[in-house]
Every structure is written in structure tokens, then in C-alpha cells.
Design a protein around this motif. Structure first.
Motif, PDB file in Angstrom:
ATOM      1  N   LEU A   1      -4.718   1.515   5.797  1.00 16.98           N
ATOM      2  CA  LEU A   1      -5.341   0.949   4.612  1.00 16.98           C
ATOM      3  C   LEU A   1      -6.445   1.851   4.065  1.00 16.98           C
ATOM      4  O   LEU A   1      -6.545   2.065   2.849  1.00 16.98           O
ATOM      5  N   PHE A   2      -7.265   2.414   4.956  1.00 14.31           N
ATOM      6  CA  PHE A   2      -8.437   3.165   4.503  1.00 14.31           C
ATOM      7  C   PHE A   2      -8.232   4.684   4.458  1.00 14.31           C
ATOM      8  O   PHE A   2      -9.005   5.382   3.815  1.00 14.31           O
TER       9      PHE A   2
ATOM     10  N   THR B   1      -6.960   9.267  -5.771  1.00 20.18           N
ATOM     11  CA  THR B   1      -8.052   8.428  -6.273  1.00 20.18           C
ATOM     12  C   THR B   1      -8.728   7.680  -5.135  1.00 20.18           C
ATOM     13  O   THR B   1      -8.089   7.359  -4.117  1.00 20.18           O
ATOM     14  N   ASN B   2      -9.997   7.401  -5.315  1.00 22.63           N
ATOM     15  CA  ASN B   2     -10.690   6.467  -4.434  1.00 22.63           C
ATOM     16  C   ASN B   2     -10.373   5.037  -4.873  1.00 22.63           C
ATOM     17  O   ASN B   2      -9.869   4.821  -5.985  1.00 22.63           O
TER      18      ASN B   2
ATOM     19  N   VAL C   1       0.835  -1.214   0.000  1.00 20.95           N
ATOM     20  CA  VAL C   1       0.000   0.000   0.000  1.00 20.95           C
ATOM     21  C   VAL C   1       0.863   1.255   0.000  1.00 20.95           C
ATOM     22  O   VAL C   1       0.559   2.246  -0.686  1.00 20.95           O
ATOM     23  N   SER C   2       1.972   1.236   0.742  1.00 22.66           N
ATOM     24  CA  SER C   2       2.840   2.419   0.806  1.00 22.66           C
ATOM     25  C   SER C   2       3.543   2.685  -0.524  1.00 22.66           C
ATOM     26  O   SER C   2       4.081   3.788  -0.729  1.00 22.66           O
TER      27      SER C   2
ATOM     28  N   GLY D   1      -6.176   3.184  -8.498  1.00 23.69           N
ATOM     29  CA  GLY D   1      -7.383   2.871  -7.730  1.00 23.69           C
ATOM     30  C   GLY D   1      -7.746   1.408  -7.793  1.00 23.69           C
ATOM     31  O   GLY D   1      -8.245   0.825  -6.822  1.00 23.69           O
ATOM     32  N   ASN D   2      -7.470   0.780  -8.946  1.00 18.45           N
ATOM     33  CA  ASN D   2      -7.782  -0.639  -9.116  1.00 18.45           C
ATOM     34  C   ASN D   2      -6.875  -1.512  -8.265  1.00 18.45           C
ATOM     35  O   ASN D   2      -7.325  -2.474  -7.638  1.00 18.45           O
ATOM     36  N   LEU D   3      -5.578  -1.198  -8.224  1.00 17.69           N
ATOM     37  CA  LEU D   3      -4.657  -1.956  -7.379  1.00 17.69           C
ATOM     38  C   LEU D   3      -4.967  -1.706  -5.900  1.00 17.69           C
ATOM     39  O   LEU D   3      -4.878  -2.612  -5.076  1.00 17.69           O
ATOM     40  N   TYR D   4      -5.375  -0.494  -5.590  1.00 13.45           N
ATOM     41  CA  TYR D   4      -5.715  -0.147  -4.206  1.00 13.45           C
ATOM     42  C   TYR D   4      -6.901  -0.978  -3.714  1.00 13.45           C
ATOM     43  O   TYR D   4      -6.869  -1.531  -2.602  1.00 13.45           O
ATOM     44  N   ILE D   5      -7.927  -1.112  -4.518  1.00 12.82           N
ATOM     45  CA  ILE D   5      -9.078  -1.902  -4.068  1.00 12.82           C
ATOM     46  C   ILE D   5      -8.712  -3.385  -3.983  1.00 12.82           C
ATOM     47  O   ILE D   5      -9.252  -4.127  -3.152  1.00 12.82           O
TER      48      ILE D   5
END
Length: 865
Positions: free
Chosen positions: A666-667, A675-676, A584-585, A602-606
Motif C-alpha cells: 500500500l505504501f 505521484t505521491n 491498488v495494483s 494520486g487522488n484515487l491512491y489516497i
């Protein structure tokens, strides 16, 4: 009514007496009359239509094969030899091509959607050929009296009829016109629209037979069938390419091998009747290829030498497969050679590209097993098989390989191994790195085509710490002893461990399962003894454990889970979270692409959030969990073992720390400046705001955590462990007390609550209310559950989900009179009393929160029936 019935019976007796006195004479006259009719009908066909056969040959295109085919303009005639009547055929239907409208729904070329057994019956009196279908899953000995009853109670059904057009010149075959079963007019052989879920009917004027091929043991008919679908109220024409194969089955089926629940094979149910039974016997026949040693190699095989099978298993690579991936797909198939050597065969599995020598090669021809490459946005792969239901013999298999499966592989590797492998960080991998991932998927899907089911219990065999060992992972070859597990990539190993073998490979269970399913034996008695001995030899070694696949929302045995690693979910989760924090970092750096949008970010984050969610549910399954052991008489094993109390307590501690306390790293992090979290959907990217996503994911998790079924299992385990010491039993009361003391810790300490603390308390209370008061239907978490499923890491082989759990255990009947309702109401009351005592403590937001919860709980308890 009773008197009338008696009167009818008396009349019947009188009539029967008369018939008996004249029966012989009537029977003789009838037989002679039927014989005369048959001969007259045969003569009629031979004389009046004798010329028609020759005329058809002259007018059309004649091809010789299983059925000789005659094509006259748009008409298709089949010539059926007398020797083929009442022989068993298998009809196999496949999709050959689809328009975009259907492609978007996940239906693609190579998919098999309808198989059935048929027989042809010649009727010269009616000048018809009747086609009958049966379900050949019932057997009885030829000489037994009950066999007559079996034949009468499991008879064939007529599904189609054809006029006999003519005979051939020596009267050894008849000719029928077969257009209607291939051009969509009749559904008897091919009901494509019903089978793929489309309403409506085939438009015959926009449909036609495209081509016909006939070979010694099968016929291949390709058609273009058109229908209409409605999109936004507008009718859209949709044409499907379908291929119907008709295959002649062997007169004598392959000797079946009976399933054993301790080894994971797909199976066909079969009922056995006999005179010496006191009850019908149901068995399951495993699905497998017919691998047999050549006659001249029998002695070598029996002496333990490796021999080549009489007929190897051959897979062809679809010519439309991009060239850079072909060698990896082929290698994924060949990796199974080592497993078949355990069964005594060398060169048993062959994968190759079709060459000029394969002049008849056709992807849709059931004689060829093909790894079919599909251009589609779908991210998946699957390995179904065409099976002879009489014996379980696999006749052919087509692996469906969707192009976008690489998006799943890319996501898995970045999220699960990016922290330890620099090759798995970029927006695009090298061909070599992606190729190795493709090789793994190829091996997994090919395993299904050998008959192997998912073994979700395999990964539990490895200690979590051993997955951090370079020596252990190199020696054992990956993340689990079976490639048929969903043990993706090594997310446990830390950067300082320097583990390099992080991809699943063919393991010891796979070799054992292939030996059990494919070693050839001379007779059934020898086979039965040898197979039981093989299982007994390995039954106490966890490497050979088979764990049945379970539904994501109905996991009972925590050992058999999808996407998990190791034998300790809590420890694995902690290591996984350490790596996930590293991922995540770095998401913003890894996804950087100059002048491109933040969609990839955003896609990798979700995906990272989905990985966190996986760890939560891996741990949760230990709570109220039961180890389900496949047992037989005499093995001295317990079938049901409650997860030890200490493990359940550790599971709750993990969840309080990492799930019910929402991870802010994380959130709520710098990614949100750009990006969300983004989910790619057919209608475009879908954004989730972090507060809403965290709230709904936590709610769904709590709902599962406090589900009636889970609490009932905890209660039942307590009942069966009533002789254990208090420390060795985990109870629902302990669970609620631990949750309450942690979720309401700040309340108990007279502190003002943060937004996230209020969020968790609301979720907890609302889950209890929804569970106990059905007047609050509107707050049930339907949408939440859907979001949870969307956020899960992508899975392969979704088509297998229908056969999730073989063991259906009823633990939730009569819930209204179980302890669950009392426990939940009691917990609501405990929370209510706590909140009332603290209602005037804290800042205004905290007081408002308490006021709200008190009203909700009071209303729920007052309205509960």
C-alpha cells in the motif's frame, strides 16, 4: 443588614394594609381609566388616520393573503387581521443566493438557518404591535394549579415592536410598516450574519427588500443583505440573498408521538408539568409528517386496506438539476412507497418536477419541499426539515444536493467495488451506473426528511459470509437492512462470488421504522399499546436493531460504526484488504488519461489508503468495546455487554498483522514512481510522502488504541467479569504484553531493525510517553488526528455529526488515580529494561535507535509527577 431587612419588611406590611383598605376603589378607577384610553386611542386611529389606509392602497401595490401586503415604493406594509393576534407563527429563514466567497465556505442556497415561534400582540393604548417569541416545549393541563406557575416561569419574550400606522375601514385589522425586520436593520426576525458565523453587521444602504408574496397561510419576503468580510486584510463586499417565511401554525398542533430509544427518529424535547406529579416529566417528540387517512377511508384503514393519505408528502425537483439525474432522484424518493405501505398508506410519497400548473412554485417558499441542486465544489448531500416544535410535525423539508457529491460516489464505487465490477473502474462512469448511485443517496437523504436518524447498527445484522452470496444479497436487497446506515458498497464480495446486488436499498428496518412512526391510531392509548407491541415483536431479531451513531473518535459499541459491513470486522477487513490490493495494483491503469496529469491517480491512491484506515478503526473499536443495548424494564436484556475476550484477541491479532506491520503493497509500490498520494484541498492538491504519511497514520492509530478511555473500559470490564474464567477475560496487561512481544520481536531475537520496525517502536514508545508525561506536550498528535480525519472516506450528512451519541458515558474521570497511569508507566519500564539489555546488539542504526528510546523513556519516567 438583617435588622435593615426586617425594617423594610415591616414598612411593606403597613403599606400593604393601607392598599388593601382602598384596593377596590383604586382598581375600579384604574379599569375605567384604561378603558377610556383604549377607546380614545382607537377613535384617534380611526379618525385622524382614517384616510391613510385608502391612501396607502392607492399609492402602492396591494396583495391579499395571510397578511395583506401593501408596497409603496421601497416600503412594505403588513395588514394584520384581528383574528391573527396571539396566534402562533413560525418564522423560517433560508439562504436564497450566495457569492463565491460564501459558496467556498459550504453555505449554499436552500439551507435553513434560523426558525422561531412568534406571536403578535396589539396595543391600542401605545399604538404599537408587540412581537413576542417563546420556546413552546413546556405543557401543563389547563385546569391544574401548577399551570399558572408554568405560564409565569416559561413566558414569552418581546423581540420586536412596530408602530400602528393605521386601521382598515371597518377596524378589523391594523397596518404596520415592516421594512426593518427584512432589510437587515433589525435582527429580531432574521439574524443571518450571526447564524452563518459572519461577524459584522448588515450595511443597510446596500441592502433592500427584493420581493414579497403572500398566501392564505404564509408570507414570503426575499431580501438582499450586504456585509463586508476581510480577506488578507482587504474588505470584500458580500451580498446574501435571504428569504423569510412567516407561517401560520394550526391552532391545535398534531398529536405528538413520543420517542423510543429502540427506534431511530429525530426528536424535540418537551417538558410536562401537572398537579399529580412528584417530579417533572421529560419526553421527546419524534419529528414526522402529519399523515392521516381521509375521513371517508377510516374504516378501510382500520381494516388493513391501503388508503391514500389526506395530504401526501410531496417533493419537487429543482429545475436546475441536470436532466440526466432527475429520474434517478425521483426514483430514490418513490422507493420509500413500499415502507409507507407498511404504515397503511399508498401513494404517500410523491416526487415530481414542477409544471406550468404549479404557478406559485418557488424553491424558497416553505409550502414546497424541494430537492435543491447546488452548484458547489462541496461533495455532500443532506436532508434537514422544518419542524413545528410544539408537536414534532414536519412542515417542510429541503434536501440540499451538492453537485460534487458525485465525486464521493465515484471514489466509493471505484475503491469498494472496482475489484468485482468492471463498470466501476473508469475515470467517468456511464450515466446509468452513476444514476443508480444517485438514486441510493436520494433515498438516504429523503429518509432523514421523514425523521429517520442514521442507524449505524443495521449492517451488523448480516453475517460477513452472507455478503458473498448472490442469492442472499439479491433477496435482502443490498448491504444492510437499513439504507439509513453508512453501509456503502459491498467491499466484502470477491470477484469469484459473482455478487451483483452491491448497492444499499430500502431494507426491513426502514419499513419497520416507518410503520412505527407513521401508522395512524385513533387515540393515544391505542397508539401506545400498538407501538410497544410492534417493538416487542421484533426486539430479538438483529435485522430490526437500532444502533445510535457514534463519534469517530469516541466509538464504544463496535456494532454501530460508519462505513462498515457485516458482523465481524476482522473477517470483513481481511476480505476488504484482498479487494483493496487488487484496486491498488490497477490504479495506474484505471486512471490513465492521455496527456492529463497524475492528479486523478494520486487522488484515487489516497482514497485507497483511507479505505485501509477505515478497516483499521472498524477492528479497533472491538478492543475495549461494549455492546450498548437500548433496554426497557421487562425486556430481560443487558444494557452493557463487554465484547467477548476472544473477539478482542482476534482484533489485536488483525491489527498487528495489517496495521502495526505497515503494508508495503500500500505504501511502497509502483504508483510512487508517478505521484505521491494527493489530497484535493481548496488551495490546491496537497501531497503526502508515503513514509511520513504511514508514520503519522500509524501514530494516530496507536494513540487511539492506547487511549485512556479504551484502557479504562478494558479495566472496568475486567472488574465486572471477575467471576469469569481467565480465558474469558481480556486485560490491559495482556494487551501490553502482546503488543510488546510483537512490536519488539526483532529486538527480542537480537536482530537488526528495519526502518519500518524502528518507526513502529518509536511510535509505540512516544504514544506511551505523551499519555503519561504532560511535559511532552509538543509531541501530542494534533496534526496526526487532523490528517486521519482528512484521509477518511467522504461522508454524507455531516450536519448530523452534532448529534453523534445520545448516551454520554463518563469513564475517564480522575484518570490520575486510575489503573491507566500505572499500566502505562509499567509498560514503559518493561520496554526500558528490554532495551537496556539489547542496547549493544544490532547494526549502528539499531543501536542509535535504542540509545534514543532509552533516553526518552528515562526522561519521561523521571519527569512524571
Amino acid at each position: 443588614m438583617r435588622e435593615k431587612a426586617l425594617l423594610i419588611n415591616l414598612k411593606t406590611v403597613v403599606l400593604a394594609t393601607v392598599l388593601l383598605s382602598t384596593g377596590t376603589m383604586v382598581s375600579q378607577k384604574k379599569n375605567k381609566k384604561d378603558k377610556d384610553k383604549t377607546e380614545q386611542a382607537a377613535d384617534s386611529l380611526k379618525t385622524s388616520k382614517g384616510k391613510k389606509y385608502d391612501d396607502l392602497i392607492k399609492q402602492g401595490t396591494f396583495k391579499k393573503g395571510l397578511f395583506n401586503t401593501i408596497q409603496v415604493k421601497t416600503d412594505l406594509y403588513l395588514e394584520i387581521n384581528d383574528s391573527l393576534f396571539q396566534r402562533e407563527f413560525l418564522v423560517v429563514n433560508k439562504i436564497s443566493n450566495v457569492p463565491m466567497t460564501i459558496n467556498e465556505q459550504g453555505l449554499n442556497r436552500g439551507m435553513n438557518y434560523e426558525n422561531k415561534i412568534i406571536t403578535f400582540h396589539k396595543d391600542l393604548v401605545a399604538k404599537k404591535v408587540w412581537v413576542k417569541s417563546s420556546v413552546p416545549n413546556v405543557s401543563s393541563p389547563t385546569g391544574d394549579a401548577i399551570t399558572a406557575s408554568v405560564n409565569a416561569n416559561f413566558s414569552e419574550s418581546i423581540i420586536e415592536v412596530f408602530d400602528i400606522e393605521t386601521k382598515n375601514n371597518d377596524s378589523t385589522s391594523i397596518v404596520i410598516k415592516a421594512n426593518k425586520v427584512f432589510d437587515g436593520k433589525q435582527k429580531s426576525f432574521n439574524d443571518v450574519l450571526s447564524n452563518i458565523g459572519l461577524s459584522g453587521s448588515v450595511k443597510s444602504e446596500l441592502s433592500y427588500i427584493e420581493s414579497v408574496k403572500t398566501f392564505p397561510k404564509n408570507i414570503v419576503v426575499k431580501s438582499q443583505l450586504t456585509t463586508s468580510v476581510f480577506e488578507d486584510g482587504i474588505a470584500i463586499s458580500v451580498t446574501l440573498g435571504v428569504t423569510s417565511n412567516i407561517i401560520l401554525l394550526d391552532k391545535v398542533p398534531m398529536q405528538p408521538r413520543f420517542a423510543d430509544k429502540r427506534v431511530g427518529y429525530f426528536s424535540e424535547k418537551h417538558w410536562y408539568f401537572s398537579d399529580d406529579q412528584q417530579a417533572m416529566r421529560e419526553k421527546e417528540l419524534i419529528t414526522r409528517w402529519r399523515l392521516e387517512p381521509k375521513k371517508e377511508d377510516l374504516e378501510k384503514y382500520k381494516n388493513g386496506e391501503l388508503v391514500e393519505p389526506k395530504k401526501p408528502i410531496v417533493y419537487y425537483i429543482d429545475p436546475s438539476t441536470p436532466k440526466q439525474w432527475r429520474s434517478y432522484i425521483i426514483q430514490g424518493v418513490r422507493d420509500w412507497q413500499i415502507a409507507f405501505e407498511k404504515a397503511g398508506f399508498k401513494n404517500a410519497v410523491i416526487a415530481k418536477e414542477p409544471t406550468d400548473e404549479d404557478t406559485d412554485f418557488d424553491i424558497d417558499d416553505v409550502r414546497y419541499s424541494v430537492i435543491t441542486y447546488v452548484a458547489s465544489q462541496k461533495s455532500n448531500a443532506m436532508g434537514p426539515a422544518v419542524v413545528d416544535p410544539r408537536s414534532g410535525e414536519i412542515i417542510e423539508s429541503d434536501i440540499i444536493w451538492w453537485h460534487n457529491v458525485m465525486t464521493s460516489l465515484h471514489s466509493w464505487m471505484r475503491i469498494q467495488t472496482g475489484a468485482i465490477d468492471p463498470k466501476a473502474r473508469g475515470n467517468k462512469f456511464s450515466d446509468e451506473h452513476m444514476g443508480e448511485a444517485i438514486r441510493f443517496v436520494s433515498s438516504h437523504e429523503v429518509g432523514h426528511t421523514f425523521g429517520l436518524k442514521h442507524n449505524m447498527g443495521a449492517s451488523f445484522a448480516y453475517d460477513v459470509e452472507s455478503l458473498r452470496s448472490p442469492d442472499f444479497t439479491a433477496k435482502m436487497g443490498g448491504t444492510a437492512p437499513s439504507i439509513m446506515d453508512y453501509a456503502r458498497y459491498n467491499y466484502i464480495a470477491q470477484p469469484e462470488d459473482h455478487v451483483e446486488t452491491i448497492t444499499p436499498k430500502i431494507g426491513e428496518y426502514d419499513k419497520y421504522a416507518i410503520e412505527w412512526g407513521y401508522r395512524w391510531y385513533a387515540n393515544e392509548n391505542e397508539e401506545h399499546t400498538a407501538l410497544n407491541t410492534l417493538i416487542t415483536k421484533h426486539q430479538n431479531d438483529p435485522i430490526y436493531f437500532y444502533g445510535e451513531q457514534q463519534g469517530a473518535d469516541s466509538t464504544i459499541d463496535p456494532r454501530s460504526q460508519s462505513e462498515d459491513l457485516g458482523n465481524d470486522a476482522m473477517k470483513a477487513g481481511e476480505y476488504g484488504l484482498k479487494n483493496l490490493k487488487r484496486v491498488v495494483s490497477n490504479i495506474l491503469d484505471w486512471t490513465y488519461d492521455k496527456d492529463e496529469s497524475y492528479f486523478g491517480t494520486g487522488n484515487l491512491y489516497i482514497g485507497a489508503i483511507g479505505q485501509w484506515n477505515l478497516y483499521n478503526y472498524h477492528v479497533l473499536s472491538n478492543l475495549g468495546g461494549i455492546y450498548l443495548n437500548p433496554t426497557v424494564h421487562g425486556d430481560n436484556k443487558a444494557s452493557y455487554v463487554a465484547v467477548p475476550a476472544e473477539i478482542q484477541k482476534r482484533a489485536v491479532a488483525y491489527l498487528l498483522k495489517n496495521t502495526l506491520t505497515l503494508p508495503q503493497w500500500l505504501f511502497f509500490n509502483p504508483i510512487l514512481d508517478k505521484t505521491n498520494p494527493l489530497k484535493d484541498t481548496p488551495v490546491g492538491p496537497y501531497e503526502y510522502t508515503p513514509y511520513t504519511l504511514a508514520r503519522e497514520l500509524q501514530y494516530g492509530f496507536l494513540y487511539s488504541m492506547l487511549s485512556d478511555e479504551r484502557l479504562l473500559r478494558i479495566t472496568e470490564n475486567e472488574l465486572f467479569q471477575r467471576n469469569e474464567t481467565k480465558e474469558n477475560v481480556f486485560t490491559v496487561t495482556q494487551l501490553f504484553k502482546t503488543l510488546r512481544q510483537n512490536i519488539f520481536a526483532s529486538t527480542i531475537q537480537n536482530k537488526s531493525l528495519t526502518i519500518l520496525e524502528r518507526l513502529t517502536q518509536k511510535n509505540y514508545v512516544d504514544v506511551l510517553i505523551v499519555s503519561t508525561n504532560k511535559l511532552f506536550e509538543k509531541t501530542e498528535p494534533k496534526k496526526t488526528i487532523e490528517i486521519h480525519e482528512n484521509l477518511n472516506m467522504p461522508q454524507l450528512c455531516d450536519y448530523l455529526d452534532n448529534s453523534k451519541m445520545a448516551r454520554n458515558i463518563n469513564q475517564s474521570a480522575m484518570k490520575r488515580v486510575s489503573e491507566v497511569t500505572s499500566d502505562k508507566k509499567g509498560e514503559l519500564n518493561q520496554v526500558l529494561q528490554l532495551l537496556k539489555s539489547k542496547r549493544n546488539i544490532g547494526n549502528q542504526e539499531t543501536k542509535n535507535h535504542y540509545f534514543d528510546l532509552i533516553q526518552r523513556i528515562e526522561r519521561a519516567l523521571n519527569n512524571t509527577l
